[in-house]
Design an enzyme around this catalytic site. Sequence first.
Site, PDB file in Angstrom:
ATOM      1  N   HIS A 127     -17.662  80.844  17.784  1.00  0.00           N
ATOM      2  CA  HIS A 127     -17.290  81.919  18.654  1.00  0.00           C
ATOM      3  C   HIS A 127     -15.730  81.919  18.640  1.00  0.00           C
ATOM      4  CE1 HIS A 127     -16.544  85.041  21.845  1.00  0.00           C
ATOM      5  NE2 HIS A 127     -15.776  84.257  22.212  1.00  0.00           N
ATOM      6  N   GLU A 128     -15.289  80.652  19.037  1.00  0.00           N
ATOM      7  CA  GLU A 128     -13.834  80.610  18.957  1.00  0.00           C
ATOM      8  C   GLU A 128     -12.929  80.651  17.620  1.00  0.00           C
ATOM      9  OE1 GLU A 128     -12.234  80.634  21.930  1.00  0.00           O
ATOM     10  OE2 GLU A 128     -14.132  80.660  23.064  1.00  0.00           O
ATOM     11  N   HIS A 131     -12.522  84.104  16.522  1.00  0.00           N
ATOM     12  CA  HIS A 131     -11.432  84.784  17.013  1.00  0.00           C
ATOM     13  C   HIS A 131     -10.207  84.482  16.188  1.00  0.00           C
ATOM     14  CE1 HIS A 131     -12.277  86.174  21.043  1.00  0.00           C
ATOM     15  NE2 HIS A 131     -12.913  85.143  21.425  1.00  0.00           N
ATOM     16  N   GLU A 191     -13.954  89.828  22.204  1.00  0.00           N
ATOM     17  CA  GLU A 191     -15.072  88.896  22.586  1.00  0.00           C
ATOM     18  C   GLU A 191     -16.247  89.128  21.939  1.00  0.00           C
ATOM     19  OE1 GLU A 191     -14.663  85.814  24.096  1.00  0.00           O
ATOM     20  OE2 GLU A 191     -12.751  86.554  24.680  1.00  0.00           O
TER      21      GLU A 191
END
Length: 269
Positions: A127-128, A131, A191
């Site tokens: 997920h990070e 980004h 997000e």
Amino acid sequence: MKPILTALAAAALVTACATTVSPTGRTQYVGAVSQAQLDQLGEQSFVQMKTQQQVSGDARQNAYVSCVVNAIVQQLPANEQRIRWESAVFVDDNPNAFALPGGKVGVYTGIFKVAQNQDQLAAVIAHEIGHVIARHHDERITRQAGASGALQVVGAVLGSRYGEGVGNAAVQGGSIAAQAGFLLPGSREQESEADVVGQQLMASAGFDPRAAVNLWQNMIAASGGNRPATWLSTHPDPQSRIGELQSRAQGLVPAWQQARAAGRQPRCG
């Protein structure tokens, strides 16, 4: 004179920016700083964090995180593999993690309380990293610069191009941009997009995409059923998010199975 300089700086910023498309097809406005500058800002922010926060000396924790990061990085586009990715574990009870341009990944020890296996940890890290490859830091810096920091960002751009005489301005502008674009949380839109990109990445790397659902269930349980105040403060509604992750996971199971069949079977911990 100041209004004139501000107008010139804003005009220069708009000229430098560009419209692009994110990995999910969303239109983005980016380009306040170059990719090289983004990487440099990420590296500077990472170094700063390592001087201000305690870094874990636990060899097993560091190897565990590094293994997950490396497995995910191998599935990134070629342009994102051009840099040497690096990870660090910070001693902090918050269930938190981050990734920065320049290939920097940080994980807080508190995440191990909710990420109970390698697949759940991969959901956090992917997920990070999502980004980063979705250019969310670039997007946030551009947005922030357009709103209040045009002079500083343009100063950084000019300083990097026109020599040492403006070097200090470049560093100062970079510091402001790093705080505004790197260390502040993303929007709910970003997000949600990082969820999509991250879940795809983890499945391609051989991690079970269904573990993302378990991770967020653990997050909610750890917070006593309330929205955690730090990492999730700008994230989508937890229950809605779990539903979206669950629905998407079913469609990604075949990709995960193909990855496993192709030999991508991480054994990180």
